[in-house]
Design a protein around this motif. Structure first.
Motif, short mmCIF file in Angstrom:
data_model
loop_
_atom_site.label_atom_id
_atom_site.label_comp_id
_atom_site.label_asym_id
_atom_site.label_seq_id
_atom_site.Cartn_x
_atom_site.Cartn_y
_atom_site.Cartn_z
N ASP A 81 20.14 26.09 33.28
CA ASP A 81 20.43 25.07 32.27
C ASP A 81 20.14 23.66 32.76
O ASP A 81 20.04 22.73 31.96
CB ASP A 81 21.89 25.18 31.82
CG ASP A 81 22.15 26.43 30.99
OD1 ASP A 81 21.17 27.01 30.47
OD2 ASP A 81 23.32 26.84 30.88
N ILE A 82 20.04 23.49 34.07
CA ILE A 82 19.64 22.21 34.65
C ILE A 82 18.24 22.41 35.20
O ILE A 82 18.05 23.17 36.16
CB ILE A 82 20.61 21.74 35.75
CG1 ILE A 82 22.03 21.58 35.17
CG2 ILE A 82 20.13 20.43 36.37
CD1 ILE A 82 23.09 21.21 36.20
N PRO A 83 17.22 21.77 34.61
CA PRO A 83 15.83 22.07 34.97
C PRO A 83 15.49 21.98 36.46
O PRO A 83 14.64 22.73 36.92
CB PRO A 83 15.04 21.03 34.16
CG PRO A 83 15.92 20.72 33.00
CD PRO A 83 17.33 20.79 33.53
N ASP A 84 16.14 21.12 37.22
CA ASP A 84 15.80 20.97 38.64
C ASP A 84 16.41 22.04 39.52
O ASP A 84 16.00 22.21 40.67
CB ASP A 84 16.23 19.59 39.15
CG ASP A 84 15.45 18.47 38.49
OD1 ASP A 84 14.31 18.70 38.06
OD2 ASP A 84 15.99 17.34 38.41
N VAL A 85 17.40 22.76 39.04
CA VAL A 85 18.05 23.83 39.80
C VAL A 85 17.37 25.14 39.42
O VAL A 85 17.26 25.47 38.24
CB VAL A 85 19.57 23.90 39.49
CG1 VAL A 85 20.22 25.05 40.24
CG2 VAL A 85 20.24 22.57 39.84
N LYS A 86 16.95 25.90 40.43
CA LYS A 86 16.18 27.12 40.18
C LYS A 86 16.79 28.31 40.91
O LYS A 86 17.27 28.18 42.04
CB LYS A 86 14.74 26.97 40.68
CG LYS A 86 13.99 25.77 40.12
CD LYS A 86 13.62 25.95 38.68
CE LYS A 86 12.73 24.78 38.21
NZ LYS A 86 12.54 24.77 36.80
N PRO A 104 19.89 13.01 32.79
CA PRO A 104 20.38 13.50 31.48
C PRO A 104 21.36 14.67 31.63
O PRO A 104 22.09 14.98 30.69
CB PRO A 104 19.11 13.94 30.75
CG PRO A 104 18.06 14.08 31.78
CD PRO A 104 18.44 13.20 32.94
N THR A 105 21.41 15.29 32.81
CA THR A 105 22.34 16.40 33.03
C THR A 105 23.47 16.00 33.99
O THR A 105 24.14 16.86 34.56
CB THR A 105 21.60 17.66 33.56
OG1 THR A 105 20.87 17.32 34.74
CG2 THR A 105 20.66 18.22 32.51
N PHE A 106 23.71 14.69 34.13
CA PHE A 106 24.79 14.20 35.00
C PHE A 106 26.12 14.88 34.61
O PHE A 106 26.47 14.96 33.43
CB PHE A 106 24.94 12.68 34.87
CG PHE A 106 26.14 12.14 35.60
CD1 PHE A 106 26.14 12.01 36.97
CD2 PHE A 106 27.27 11.77 34.90
CE1 PHE A 106 27.25 11.52 37.66
CE2 PHE A 106 28.39 11.28 35.56
CZ PHE A 106 28.37 11.16 36.95
N GLY A 107 26.83 15.39 35.62
CA GLY A 107 28.13 16.01 35.38
C GLY A 107 28.06 17.45 34.93
O GLY A 107 29.10 18.09 34.77
N GLN A 108 26.87 17.97 34.72
CA GLN A 108 26.73 19.37 34.34
C GLN A 108 26.61 20.22 35.60
O GLN A 108 26.23 19.73 36.66
CB GLN A 108 25.52 19.58 33.44
CG GLN A 108 25.67 18.91 32.09
CD GLN A 108 24.45 19.11 31.22
OE1 GLN A 108 23.73 20.10 31.32
NE2 GLN A 108 24.20 18.14 30.34
N TRP A 109 26.94 21.50 35.47
CA TRP A 109 26.90 22.39 36.63
C TRP A 109 26.23 23.71 36.28
O TRP A 109 26.16 24.10 35.12
CB TRP A 109 28.31 22.62 37.17
CG TRP A 109 29.26 23.26 36.19
CD1 TRP A 109 30.02 22.62 35.25
CD2 TRP A 109 29.53 24.66 36.03
NE1 TRP A 109 30.75 23.53 34.53
CE2 TRP A 109 30.47 24.79 34.99
CE3 TRP A 109 29.08 25.81 36.68
CZ2 TRP A 109 30.96 26.03 34.59
CZ3 TRP A 109 29.57 27.05 36.27
CH2 TRP A 109 30.50 27.14 35.24
#
Length: 187
Positions: free
Chosen positions: A7-12, A93-98
């Protein structure tokens, strides 16, 4: 290697190709060229490898460094953990999301946690051995911790009740994301 978006594009999530038979198995756990091509899209250098062992119920994190920020490629070689990456880049844009993912010796998955993220994990098996590659050296002077149960984050840790986990004193006294010294993206 199969790369799975989160859900966070930079995390794979990375699933290695495993070749197995009745003798055991073989898998490639690291390939610089494939990693840069399929995961980061840019040159990525690892400078430090770490290995930790923890008992069931240990919760480590959520750690980050304010200076010498670290990207981490994490995996479990024995047991299972619930692994969490939190975006702490103020201008993201995904600050605070996990993102939370089960990593285990059985599923052989790895998680790419880029620079600008806080990271932590909870051990769900009797024991777990956790290994990770870092893009920068450990800097104890700039290490910080965000409290595991920050209400703004609402991380859904797989803990049955608050008595079923163990924290270090440092992790137990972590700040909330609002109190923390969050980072600016390096784009």
């Amino acid at each position: 290697m199969k790369v799975i978006d989160t859900d966070i594009p930079d995390v794979k999530i990375i699933e290695p190709q495993v070749f197995g038979d009745d003798r055991g198995y073989f898998m490639e756990t690291w390939n610089q060229q494939k990693f840069e091509e399929l995961v980061t899209g840019k040159p990525t250098q690892f400078v430090q490898d770490n290995h930790s062992k923890s008992k069931k119920g240990i919760l480590r994190g959520l750690h980050y460094q304010t200076e010498n920020t670290q990207g981490k490629l994490v995996r479990v070689v024995a047991g299972e953990v619930f692994d969490v990456a939190v975006d702490i880049r103020k201008d993201s844009p995904t600050f605070g999301q996990w993102v939370g993912v089960y990593l285990s010796a059985e599923n052989k998955r790895q998680l790419w946690v880029p620079e600008g993220f806080a990271h932590g994990f909870y051990v769900t098996s009797d024991e777990a051995e956790f290994v990770y590659k870092c893009t920068n050296f450990y800097d104890p002077k700039s290490e910080k911790s965000i409290i595991w149960n920050d209400k703004c984050l609402s991380i859904n840790w797989p803990i049955d009740n608050d008595c079923d986990f163990i924290l270090s004193e440092k992790d137990n006294s972590g700040e909330t994301i609002k109190e923390s010294k969050c980072l600016k993206s390096k784009r």
